[in-house]
Design a protein around this motif. Sequence first.
Motif, mmCIF file in Angstrom:
data_model
loop_
_atom_site.group_PDB
_atom_site.id
_atom_site.type_symbol
_atom_site.label_atom_id
_atom_site.label_comp_id
_atom_site.label_asym_id
_atom_site.label_seq_id
_atom_site.Cartn_x
_atom_site.Cartn_y
_atom_site.Cartn_z
ATOM 1 N N GLY A 151 0.794 -1.224 0.000
ATOM 2 C CA GLY A 151 0.000 0.000 0.000
ATOM 3 C C GLY A 151 0.824 1.270 0.000
ATOM 4 O O GLY A 151 1.848 1.393 -0.674
ATOM 5 N N GLY A 152 0.336 2.248 0.771
ATOM 6 C CA GLY A 152 0.985 3.549 0.811
ATOM 7 C C GLY A 152 2.423 3.504 1.277
ATOM 8 O O GLY A 152 3.259 4.290 0.817
ATOM 9 N N ALA A 153 2.737 2.575 2.176
ATOM 10 C CA ALA A 153 4.125 2.440 2.638
ATOM 11 C C ALA A 153 5.018 1.985 1.487
ATOM 12 O O ALA A 153 6.165 2.430 1.362
ATOM 13 N N GLY A 154 4.490 1.092 0.635
ATOM 14 C CA GLY A 154 5.253 0.647 -0.524
ATOM 15 C C GLY A 154 5.465 1.763 -1.527
ATOM 16 O O GLY A 154 6.552 1.906 -2.101
ATOM 17 N N PHE A 155 4.425 2.570 -1.749
ATOM 18 C CA PHE A 155 4.563 3.706 -2.658
ATOM 19 C C PHE A 155 5.626 4.674 -2.130
ATOM 20 O O PHE A 155 6.475 5.154 -2.892
ATOM 21 N N ALA A 156 5.600 4.958 -0.830
ATOM 22 C CA ALA A 156 6.593 5.855 -0.233
ATOM 23 C C ALA A 156 7.996 5.258 -0.333
ATOM 24 O O ALA A 156 8.974 5.979 -0.586
ATOM 25 N N GLU A 157 8.104 3.952 -0.135
ATOM 26 C CA GLU A 157 9.395 3.253 -0.291
ATOM 27 C C GLU A 157 9.957 3.468 -1.696
ATOM 28 O O GLU A 157 11.135 3.820 -1.870
ATOM 29 N N ALA A 158 9.130 3.264 -2.704
ATOM 30 C CA ALA A 158 9.574 3.417 -4.088
ATOM 31 C C ALA A 158 9.907 4.864 -4.406
ATOM 32 O O ALA A 158 10.906 5.152 -5.085
ATOM 33 N N ALA A 159 9.078 5.798 -3.926
ATOM 34 C CA ALA A 159 9.325 7.214 -4.185
ATOM 35 C C ALA A 159 10.674 7.638 -3.608
ATOM 36 O O ALA A 159 11.454 8.357 -4.267
ATOM 37 N N ALA A 160 10.976 7.201 -2.399
ATOM 38 C CA ALA A 160 12.250 7.552 -1.768
ATOM 39 C C ALA A 160 13.417 6.994 -2.567
ATOM 40 O O ALA A 160 14.443 7.669 -2.752
ATOM 41 N N HIS A 161 13.285 5.779 -3.062
ATOM 42 C CA HIS A 161 14.357 5.176 -3.851
ATOM 43 C C HIS A 161 14.550 5.920 -5.172
ATOM 44 O O HIS A 161 15.690 6.197 -5.572
ATOM 45 N N ILE A 162 13.442 6.264 -5.831
ATOM 46 C CA ILE A 162 13.535 7.010 -7.092
ATOM 47 C C ILE A 162 14.261 8.329 -6.886
ATOM 48 O O ILE A 162 15.163 8.701 -7.646
ATOM 49 N N LEU A 163 13.880 9.050 -5.865
ATOM 50 C CA LEU A 163 14.482 10.371 -5.622
ATOM 51 C C LEU A 163 15.966 10.227 -5.268
ATOM 52 O O LEU A 163 16.803 11.026 -5.700
ATOM 53 N N ALA A 164 16.306 9.198 -4.499
ATOM 54 C CA ALA A 164 17.700 8.977 -4.152
ATOM 55 C C ALA A 164 18.526 8.622 -5.388
ATOM 56 O O ALA A 164 19.647 9.130 -5.564
ATOM 57 N N GLN A 165 17.972 7.768 -6.238
ATOM 58 C CA GLN A 165 18.686 7.361 -7.447
ATOM 59 C C GLN A 165 18.834 8.521 -8.420
ATOM 60 O O GLN A 165 19.855 8.642 -9.100
ATOM 61 N N ARG A 166 17.836 9.385 -8.494
ATOM 62 C CA ARG A 166 17.948 10.562 -9.352
ATOM 63 C C ARG A 166 19.062 11.489 -8.868
ATOM 64 O O ARG A 166 19.756 12.125 -9.648
ATOM 65 N N GLY A 167 19.218 11.531 -7.547
ATOM 66 C CA GLY A 167 20.295 12.349 -6.996
ATOM 67 C C GLY A 167 21.672 11.813 -7.334
ATOM 68 O O GLY A 167 22.654 12.562 -7.393
ATOM 69 N N ARG A 168 21.750 10.483 -7.566
ATOM 70 C CA ARG A 168 23.036 9.864 -7.898
ATOM 71 C C ARG A 168 23.332 9.908 -9.391
ATOM 72 O O ARG A 168 24.475 9.704 -9.792
ATOM 73 N N ALA A 169 22.301 10.115 -10.203
ATOM 74 C CA ALA A 169 22.468 10.043 -11.655
ATOM 75 C C ALA A 169 23.294 11.216 -12.176
ATOM 76 O O ALA A 169 23.216 12.313 -11.655
#
Length: 261
Positions: A243-261
Amino acid sequence: MRPVSEMTPMEAARIRAVLFDIDDTVTTAGKLTAEAYSAMWALAGAGLRLIPVTGRPAGWCDLIIREWPVCAVIGENGAFALYSFAGERPRTFLHPNAPADAQARLAAVREAVLAAVPGCRVARDQFCRKYDLAIDFCEDEPRLPLSAAEEIRRACEAQGAHAKVSSIHVNAWFGDYDKRSMAELFFREVLREEPFAQSIFFGDSPNDAPMFEAFPLSCAVANIAPFAARMAHLPPYVTALPGGAGFAEAAAHILAQRGRA
């Protein structure tokens, strides 16, 4: 499906739009949590366009486009999109195949389904709907099993309607459209972009399968597990949390990976 933690910086960097189902994808036990809502704001704050793609009704979608950090919302399984850019007044983009007399035509479907499947009922949000019929099997009590949802779907189809099973409702409608075809049309006609090339989609249930097929980059939340064996198309990624916790998990990973790109 691989863990979303394996999504690469290159994949995350090319995302420009985040499309997502609502019920049981960004909600948990029927509630939009602070964690999931904050994740939406974080994604929007990073310059990403957010577009919910839902079976929920027109009335809900009007609230969502006004009060959530989204630029558009596709509602009633693709019948319409409401959109607003740069604070403009919300506008409506209607799928050309959505019939104006939808509710009148759906009356017979409603009666046939209620007679065929004991315990099912018209969803409480039906009064907000313009183009589809929502039959509740698992949002309110009594909660029915997935086998009942399949019976409801078959009863709708026997009346000539399209029908899709979500995690809580079976939605039925007349007209040749669905979430995927409306998303494609909206990208081409309103956004003037090629669909999905720079987008990710999040979902959780069988009615999201066409979107998982269409999006090269997509992700399910963990509670897709009970439905996975019934689905023709699954996404490349899945979250560890539901649910929402999974969506937040994915969002945090996306934003972190974008910061590394």
